[in-house]
Scaffold this motif. Sequence first.
Motif, PDB file in Angstrom:
ATOM      1  N   PRO A  69       0.849  -1.119  -0.035  1.00 23.52           N
ATOM      2  CA  PRO A  69       0.030   0.069   0.058  1.00 23.52           C
ATOM      3  C   PRO A  69       0.908   1.194  -0.010  1.00 23.52           C
ATOM      4  O   PRO A  69       0.395   2.394  -0.425  1.00 23.52           O
ATOM      5  N   GLY A  75      -4.486  -2.614  -3.321  1.00 23.33           N
ATOM      6  CA  GLY A  75      -5.517  -3.007  -2.381  1.00 23.33           C
ATOM      7  C   GLY A  75      -6.604  -2.448  -2.597  1.00 23.33           C
ATOM      8  O   GLY A  75      -7.763  -3.209  -2.748  1.00 23.33           O
ATOM      9  N   GLU A  76      -6.824  -1.078  -2.583  1.00 19.88           N
ATOM     10  CA  GLU A  76      -8.218  -0.374  -3.025  1.00 19.88           C
ATOM     11  C   GLU A  76      -8.569  -0.765  -4.404  1.00 19.88           C
ATOM     12  O   GLU A  76      -9.770  -0.692  -4.452  1.00 19.88           O
ATOM     13  N   ARG A  77      -7.781  -1.090  -5.222  1.00 18.34           N
ATOM     14  CA  ARG A  77      -8.285  -1.490  -6.365  1.00 18.34           C
ATOM     15  C   ARG A  77      -8.827  -3.033  -6.529  1.00 18.34           C
ATOM     16  O   ARG A  77      -9.349  -3.301  -7.487  1.00 18.34           O
ATOM     17  N   GLY A  78      -8.715  -3.500  -5.536  1.00 20.70           N
ATOM     18  CA  GLY A  78      -9.192  -4.884  -5.369  1.00 20.70           C
ATOM     19  C   GLY A  78      -8.220  -6.012  -6.030  1.00 20.70           C
ATOM     20  O   GLY A  78      -8.568  -7.019  -6.106  1.00 20.70           O
ATOM     21  N   GLY A  80      -5.644  -7.123  -4.319  1.00 21.60           N
ATOM     22  CA  GLY A  80      -5.280  -8.125  -3.588  1.00 21.60           C
ATOM     23  C   GLY A  80      -3.905  -7.584  -2.640  1.00 21.60           C
ATOM     24  O   GLY A  80      -3.529  -6.408  -3.048  1.00 21.60           O
ATOM     25  N   ALA A 110     -10.625 -13.962  -7.903  1.00 20.59           N
ATOM     26  CA  ALA A 110     -11.103 -13.336  -6.802  1.00 20.59           C
ATOM     27  C   ALA A 110     -12.179 -12.223  -6.847  1.00 20.59           C
ATOM     28  O   ALA A 110     -13.300 -12.076  -6.529  1.00 20.59           O
ATOM     29  N   ARG A 111     -11.699 -11.373  -7.674  1.00 23.78           N
ATOM     30  CA  ARG A 111     -12.276  -9.971  -7.699  1.00 23.78           C
ATOM     31  C   ARG A 111     -13.362  -9.988  -8.984  1.00 23.78           C
ATOM     32  O   ARG A 111     -14.452  -9.369  -9.083  1.00 23.78           O
ATOM     33  N   ASP A 184      -6.158 -16.583  -7.583  1.00 20.47           N
ATOM     34  CA  ASP A 184      -6.847 -16.313  -6.326  1.00 20.47           C
ATOM     35  C   ASP A 184      -5.787 -16.330  -5.061  1.00 20.47           C
ATOM     36  O   ASP A 184      -5.873 -17.401  -4.696  1.00 20.47           O
ATOM     37  N   THR A 186      -5.769 -14.687  -2.281  1.00 18.06           N
ATOM     38  CA  THR A 186      -6.505 -13.854  -1.375  1.00 18.06           C
ATOM     39  C   THR A 186      -6.262 -14.643   0.258  1.00 18.06           C
ATOM     40  O   THR A 186      -6.724 -14.100   1.303  1.00 18.06           O
ATOM     41  N   TYR A 187      -5.804 -15.906   0.076  1.00 15.61           N
ATOM     42  CA  TYR A 187      -5.722 -16.467   1.584  1.00 15.61           C
ATOM     43  C   TYR A 187      -4.566 -15.542   2.174  1.00 15.61           C
ATOM     44  O   TYR A 187      -3.629 -15.062   1.803  1.00 15.61           O
ATOM     45  N   PRO A 188      -4.511 -15.616   3.522  1.00 16.81           N
ATOM     46  CA  PRO A 188      -3.552 -14.885   4.351  1.00 16.81           C
ATOM     47  C   PRO A 188      -2.036 -15.214   3.861  1.00 16.81           C
ATOM     48  O   PRO A 188      -1.853 -16.429   3.820  1.00 16.81           O
ATOM     49  N   GLU A 206       1.288  -4.505  10.581  1.00 23.61           N
ATOM     50  CA  GLU A 206       0.046  -4.154  11.035  1.00 23.61           C
ATOM     51  C   GLU A 206      -0.613  -4.528  12.327  1.00 23.61           C
ATOM     52  O   GLU A 206      -0.366  -5.633  12.519  1.00 23.61           O
TER      53      GLU A 206
ATOM     54  N   ARG B 242     -16.674 -10.048  -2.720  1.00 20.34           N
ATOM     55  CA  ARG B 242     -15.375 -10.498  -2.702  1.00 20.34           C
ATOM     56  C   ARG B 242     -14.710  -9.227  -3.078  1.00 20.34           C
ATOM     57  O   ARG B 242     -14.814  -8.781  -4.238  1.00 20.34           O
ATOM     58  N   GLU B 243     -13.390  -9.301  -2.438  1.00 19.36           N
ATOM     59  CA  GLU B 243     -12.440  -7.959  -2.701  1.00 19.36           C
ATOM     60  C   GLU B 243     -13.374  -6.736  -3.200  1.00 19.36           C
ATOM     61  O   GLU B 243     -13.983  -6.351  -2.550  1.00 19.36           O
ATOM     62  N   ASN B 244     -13.172  -5.968  -4.359  1.00 18.32           N
ATOM     63  CA  ASN B 244     -14.089  -4.926  -4.747  1.00 18.32           C
ATOM     64  C   ASN B 244     -15.409  -5.087  -5.411  1.00 18.32           C
ATOM     65  O   ASN B 244     -16.008  -4.219  -5.910  1.00 18.32           O
ATOM     66  N   THR B 245     -15.738  -6.494  -5.104  1.00 13.76           N
ATOM     67  CA  THR B 245     -17.285  -6.718  -5.594  1.00 13.76           C
ATOM     68  C   THR B 245     -18.113  -6.851  -4.270  1.00 13.76           C
ATOM     69  O   THR B 245     -17.715  -7.474  -3.471  1.00 13.76           O
ATOM     70  N   ARG B 302     -12.400  -9.151   5.070  1.00 14.81           N
ATOM     71  CA  ARG B 302     -11.465  -9.166   6.190  1.00 14.81           C
ATOM     72  C   ARG B 302     -10.752  -7.978   6.066  1.00 14.81           C
ATOM     73  O   ARG B 302     -10.657  -7.323   4.920  1.00 14.81           O
ATOM     74  N   LEU B 305      -6.235  -4.365   3.924  1.00 17.62           N
ATOM     75  CA  LEU B 305      -5.527  -3.232   3.209  1.00 17.62           C
ATOM     76  C   LEU B 305      -4.137  -2.797   4.028  1.00 17.62           C
ATOM     77  O   LEU B 305      -3.599  -1.970   3.627  1.00 17.62           O
ATOM     78  N   PRO B 352     -11.617  -3.561   0.189  1.00 14.96           N
ATOM     79  CA  PRO B 352     -11.314  -2.838  -1.111  1.00 14.96           C
ATOM     80  C   PRO B 352     -12.158  -2.128  -1.703  1.00 14.96           C
ATOM     81  O   PRO B 352     -12.108  -1.168  -2.036  1.00 14.96           O
ATOM     82  N   ALA B 355     -12.964   0.890   0.519  1.00 12.57           N
ATOM     83  CA  ALA B 355     -11.933   2.196   0.095  1.00 12.57           C
ATOM     84  C   ALA B 355     -11.834   2.399  -1.526  1.00 12.57           C
ATOM     85  O   ALA B 355     -11.687   3.905  -1.683  1.00 12.57           O
TER      86      ALA B 355
END
Lengths: 206, 414
Positions: A69, A75-78, A80, A110-111, A184, A186-188, A206, B242-245, B302, B305, B352, B355
């Motif tokens: 970030p 991240g904001e764009r999705g 990941g 994912a997105r 995808d 998106t898992y931790p 964080e 999910r995410e930005n959806t 979750r 970010l 996401p 944001a």
Amino acid sequence: MNNYLPLSIISLGILAFATLMLVIAPGIEMARPEPPAGLQPYTVEEQRGRDAYVSMGCLYCHSQQPRAPEQAPDGERGWGRPSVSADYFYDSPHQLGTMRTGPDLLNVGARLPSESWHLTHLYQPRAIFEWSIMPAYPFLFEVKAEAEEGDVVVALPPEFAPAEGVVVASQEALDLTAYLLSLDRTYPAPQDGIRDDGYRPRGDAE
Amino acid sequence: MTADRRPEQDPRHPDEHFEPYELDASIPWPLLGISIALGVWGAATLFDTRRHEERAQVERVEDTQLATGQAVEPGHALFEASCATCHQPDGLGIRGAVPPLAGSPFVRNGPELVANIMLRGIDGPIRVNDSLYDGHMPSFASVFTDVEVAELASYVTSRWGESNRALEAAEVAELRGRVADLGSFRGGAGVAEDTGFALDEQPTFASGTSQPVSPEISALIFEGRGGQWSCASCHGDLGQGRENTPRLAGLPTDYIVKQLGDFAAGRRINESMAVVVAELSNEEKRALGVYYAGLRVPSNARPDLGGDLERGEQLAREGDWSLTVPSCFSCHGPSGFGVATEFPPLAAQHAPYTASQLAAWAGGQRTNSSLDLMEHISSALSAADRRAVADYLASLPPVPAGSGDMLAEQGEGQ
């Protein structure tokens, strides 16, 4: 210059130190990671799709490495979380890429989890985004008079649909879509994952 | 042989070529002694005052708590942070919206029932004394640990109930295992029925999702139509997103209808949505809104970010008046569960998405609110603040909640 022993010891010492810092330490740090728990190997279909992705040079416009970030609002764009080396465990050759003419794709599954969205978009990106500069891939599709048993018909707005018949996805288009949907991560992120920490000082997690 | 060019030193003049030098002399011991003593004194003073400062701080906190009459009981701080936003610090609730804890038959029945309600949440009408409340108590199962639930339940019942029993964390753990897959209580009647406690007369629960979806709408949601992809192919089979959806489950019908209309008319820009809504009739938009408003799904959002959750909590609960930003909850309701059509629920929305919407309000890409509030608020926030608040909102429990096994069926356990 007649005492060679200290000179040789010092030069060998410098060489050993350089080898330790530049070869051995990075080697240990970048040792092959374990695959993360959330990452599955590619299926045969996804791997075929991946081969198509490589052969069509998607890499030249799409990266597969979301940034931290501090560097970019990925991240904001999705797109990941920042990726870690273990995320690429099954990727060979990797498709990290550097150009971002198009969006990053490491988490596109994912997105945008819709198979039919991807088929429409591959057939004609401008059916969705009129400003898109992505090439269309009509050669991955077939126009048929009528869909047969088991055919996947592409959903198209009327102005992009053929005058007659329906657009049907070829196996290659389905493979490619399967690969995109498998992207995808998106898992931790694994705790010990080496990642792009941006400009954040170490230890300031964080 | 070179002659020394230096002229002969005239003994009547001082030597002009003299270089000053210093004799080897150690630092005199008194000086050393004094510096060491000063150092020791300084360190001791630092240590001493630090202890005093800590003492003073503790005393100040105790004084404040005495002055404001606050208890220093365990659970108090948690109550202030997570419960008082709705039930109010004095436990009296909000008339007509949030039931009181003080004098409530639910609280009177002891900490076990309170813990049970915190873990499961209530969906539907309940009666507290003579008033009916038809709202949603979120499930805090994913938010609090067993110890925290035990502390809170004991705190609430000892302050507003008649029980002085302290609930143990182990009992909460056992209770959590028992109720994990049961989902929210179905109204006050559901609470009475499931737990067997005496709770006066409770209204019956009428499920919002009991209305069957017509086959045409169901096909639209799960299969798509003509040139349109299905809703579920992106937003998930449960509207979880999910995410930005975005998550759609539990958004108000009118909000969904308005957004669909705005996508169609170009007041809100999203290319994929524009394609999908192009051929929806008004009746279909409303039917979709009703369908998604009635869905009950646990959160799969979750805070990922990397935002500062404390800063996010501050923005959501108090705002930041140095930026002239009011708190999120002042309009979107306590805990961000949404108020009417204009203020959609924010809790459990994907970070996401939140944001990116804040960024869109700030950048002028999203302008479809009739209130013109979000434009200013979003532009006043820095990118880090937007991430922080989006992450905090994603960490909140969804209102209304869903049962824990729903997402597991989708292969998306939390």
